[in-house]
Design an enzyme around this catalytic site. Structure first.
Site, PDB file in Angstrom:
ATOM      1  N   GLU A 333       0.934  -1.096   0.039  1.00 47.98           N
ATOM      2  CA  GLU A 333       0.223   0.100  -0.061  1.00 47.98           C
ATOM      3  C   GLU A 333       0.817   1.184  -0.083  1.00 47.98           C
ATOM      4  O   GLU A 333       1.754   1.429   0.771  1.00 47.98           O
ATOM      5  CB  GLU A 333      -0.921   0.061   1.368  1.00 47.98           C
ATOM      6  CG  GLU A 333      -1.913  -0.943   1.308  1.00 47.98           C
ATOM      7  CD  GLU A 333      -2.905  -1.040   2.398  1.00 47.98           C
ATOM      8  OE1 GLU A 333      -4.130  -1.471   2.288  1.00 47.98           O
ATOM      9  OE2 GLU A 333      -2.701  -0.103   3.415  1.00 47.98           O
ATOM     10  N   CYS A 334       0.551   2.024  -0.906  1.00 44.62           N
ATOM     11  CA  CYS A 334       1.086   3.711  -1.046  1.00 44.62           C
ATOM     12  C   CYS A 334       2.583   3.416  -0.818  1.00 44.62           C
ATOM     13  O   CYS A 334       3.294   3.098  -1.891  1.00 44.62           O
ATOM     14  CB  CYS A 334       0.444   4.284   0.187  1.00 44.62           C
ATOM     15  SG  CYS A 334       0.725   6.156  -0.120  1.00 44.62           S
ATOM     16  N   GLY A 335       3.240   3.567   0.196  1.00 45.93           N
ATOM     17  CA  GLY A 335       4.738   3.758   0.461  1.00 45.93           C
ATOM     18  C   GLY A 335       5.324   2.510  -0.206  1.00 45.93           C
ATOM     19  O   GLY A 335       6.536   2.222  -0.674  1.00 45.93           O
ATOM     20  N   SER A 438      -1.191  -0.786  -4.512  1.00 39.83           N
ATOM     21  CA  SER A 438      -2.231   0.343  -4.720  1.00 39.83           C
ATOM     22  C   SER A 438      -1.645   1.407  -3.734  1.00 39.83           C
ATOM     23  O   SER A 438      -0.922   1.408  -2.714  1.00 39.83           O
ATOM     24  CB  SER A 438      -3.608  -0.143  -4.374  1.00 39.83           C
ATOM     25  OG  SER A 438      -3.794  -0.418  -2.980  1.00 39.83           O
TER      26      SER A 438
END
Length: 584
Positions: A333-335, A438
């Site tokens: 996720e993200c990072g 994502s």
């Protein structure tokens, strides 16, 4: 069930600092303090957990139903002496016009007495109509006191106390002078996470001592204890949650938790364990390689703050990339998505990341995606993978200053974005092999069921691999040494490739390598090095039509060169690349 909501008139009033300090002060008294945070947030709960010594749980009206929030609160509040809920933004702020997702609505749902933190800078008599207005706006909300923050001195405090006592019936529970020791370092995404600071425990203890000296803590405790009783969750529900044992085989899932990555909801981690997971902690900054795991989770964080360190750990980056190419199930996720990219650029610096995904991450000065998201799964979603399943609608949130550039055109996506930004405003959830990465942050049991679905996917992959057993392994003799491949001849370790391996494998397949074969092999390896995905046949045709001309730069000739499965199968095998999914 003693409880309070700490809210404010507006954001940046200092409620997080005071909430953390108050929780630390209560903990120093020997009380069991349970903390909650309203809304989607990772960093404030980290500090609240540091102060209380217990996990902080989020209460999110957008992602959770009222029943879910009530169950979450009563489940954990019932195991503590006092519960402190920190609000977000102002008491009456929220997305809905009717205030149904505001802090006030949460206070009404859980019958929380409200303490207002008021930033009193520049205020004297005007503080009275502010308090009266907040009382009158919704008479169902019980404001039991105020804490004055950022006072200019003793004279300022005495004026404010006199005004509030004269015009209102709301007691002043504390008066906090401006003090740099109460400040927590901030940067582009808000407060700095506590796990990045070596002295976080000492800072929180100092905040607790300062708050205890300036807040009437005994009176706060009395007001919290006056809250009306809430129904306790049924005993069987607690038993099922705490002691439920999985009937399926357990799996080992690596969880990246270090200074660069650490954004996880505690109830997600509990859900992973209840689904039969042994969580194995991984440090991408210090560990040399991945341990033996069946799956991997890389949460959000601040990889941009640790770009040089992440780049310097080449062995870990190679380990992650090789595991992904060997089909390890990964959720990022993200990072975590940024870490799996080829590169990460921030300001004037570019650093190499894992390189598993054919994208480059770029940091910006302003947020690219911020707020709640709504997603719909596509047929490419790796879990749950059921051909007859209808698309699922998921809810989550995003907060990222980065975007992705140089995306490979053949990228697949697990989600269609209905609300939010994701990767490009329309899609999110990059799918590559068994990776789902994502920008959206999901929370299991609150808008999604990702933990159960991911564990099921990991377990299915583990069982399938175990059933294949030793039949998936073979060796090829290269210069007198064995090199391990799968049963079809694909390398198990991509670093084992050499031209001598290609010759040995070609001989095993009764194929005599010519200059044309070597040109295709070189192209396949160069394409993969640049894009981190295997070249499709149309990319080969386009390249070799320019190199060899149309007579040989075509699909028929490429299949003539590689008769056992064509260039995308036999060619990749000889080039030391893993088998592609799809066209063979």
């Amino acid at each position: 069930m003693s409880r309070l909501l700490l809210s404010a008139a507006h954001k940046s009033s200092g409620k997080t600092t005071i909430s953390v300090g108050l929780c630390a002060a209560l903990s120093l008294r020997g009380l069991a303090v349970q903390t909650f945070k309203k809304g989607p947030d990772y960093i404030d709960p980290m500090w609240l957990s540091q102060a209380s010594g217990r996990d902080c749980f989020n209460l999110d009206p957008y992602l959770m139903t009222p029943e879910q929030m009530t169950r979450c609160f009563t489940r954990y509040a019932g195991q503590a002496d006092i519960s402190i809920v920190e609000g977000n933004k102002g008491l009456y702020d929220g997305l809905a016009l009717d205030g149904s997702n505001s802090n006030a609505a949460l206070a009404q749902l859980l019958d929380l007495p409200v303490v207002l933190v008021l930033d009193a800078r520049g205020m004297t008599r005007g503080i009275a109509p502010l308090i009266l207005g907040y009382q009158a706006f919704d008479s169902r909300i019980h404001i039991v006191g105020v804490i004055l923050n950022q006072l200019g001195g003793a004279r300022h405090e005495s004026k404010l106390r006199a005004v509030i006592e004269h015009y209102t019936d709301v007691p002043v529970l504390g008066a906090i002078a401006h003090d740099p020791r109460l400040a927590v370092a901030e940067r582009h995404l808000g407060l700095m996470p506590n796990h990045e600071l070596d002295d976080a425990a000492q800072r929180v203890r100092a905040m607790g001592e300062l708050i205890a000296a300036q807040v009437d803590v005994p009176r706060v405790l009395r007001l919290a204890a006056d809250a009306t009783a809430l129904p306790s969750p049924p005993p069987q529900e607690i038993s099922a949650i705490v002691s439920r044992l999985p009937t399926q085989p357990r799996v080992r899932i690596g969880l990246v938790r270090d200074k660069a990555f650490g954004f996880y909801y505690p109830d997600d981690l509990l859900a992973l364990e209840q689904a039969g997971t042994e969580i194995v902690l991984i440090d991408t900054l210090r560990d040399a390689a991945l341990p033996a795991v069946d799956g991997l989770i890389i949460g959000g964080g601040f990889p941009e703050m640790f770009m040089p360190e992440l780049q310097a750990n080449t062995s870990m980056r190679s380990s992650v990339q090789n595991a992904i190419e060997a089909d390890l199930p990964v959720y990022a996720e993200c990072g975590g998505l940024m870490y799996l990219a080829r590169t990460l650029r921030w300001k004037d610096r570019v650093c190499d990341m894992v390189g598993a995904l054919p994208v480059d991450a770029v940091m910006h000065e302003r947020p690219v995606g911020r707020g709640y998201v709504e997603l719909q799964t596509t047929a490419e979603a790796p879990w749950p993978r059921r051909t007859d399943a209808a698309p699922q609608t998921l809810r989550g949130h995003e907060f990222h200053y980065s975007s992705l550039e140089n995306l490979a055109p053949e990228l697949k996506f697990a989600y269609r974005v209905l609300r939010g930004h994701g990767v490009d405003g329309q899609r999110d959830g990059i799918v590559y092999r068994n990776v789902l990465a994502s920008y959206a942050h999901l929370r299991s049991g609150a808008g999604s069921a990702w933990t159960e679905q991911f564990v099921t996917f990991v377990r299915a992959r583990k069982i399938a691999a175990k059933q294949k057993g030793a039949t998936v392994m073979r060796t090829v003799q290269v210069n007198g040494a064995p090199v391990v491949t799968d049963v079809e001849g694909y390398l198990k370790n991509l670093d084992d490739w050499s031209e001598d391996f290609a010759r040995a494998q070609a001989e095993a397949e009764s194929l005599e390598l010519t200059e044309a074969h070597w040109q295709v092999i070189a192209f396949l390896r160069a394409y993969f090095e640049e894009h981190r995905v295997q070249a499709q046949v149309r990319a080969m045709i386009w390249h070799f039509a320019k190199t060899w001309g149309p007579e040989h730069g075509n699909n028929h000739y490429l299949h003539t060169l590689f008769p056992i499965g064509g260039p995308q199968k036999q060619g990749n095998r000889l080039a030391g690349l893993l088998k592609t999914k799809g066209e063979h």
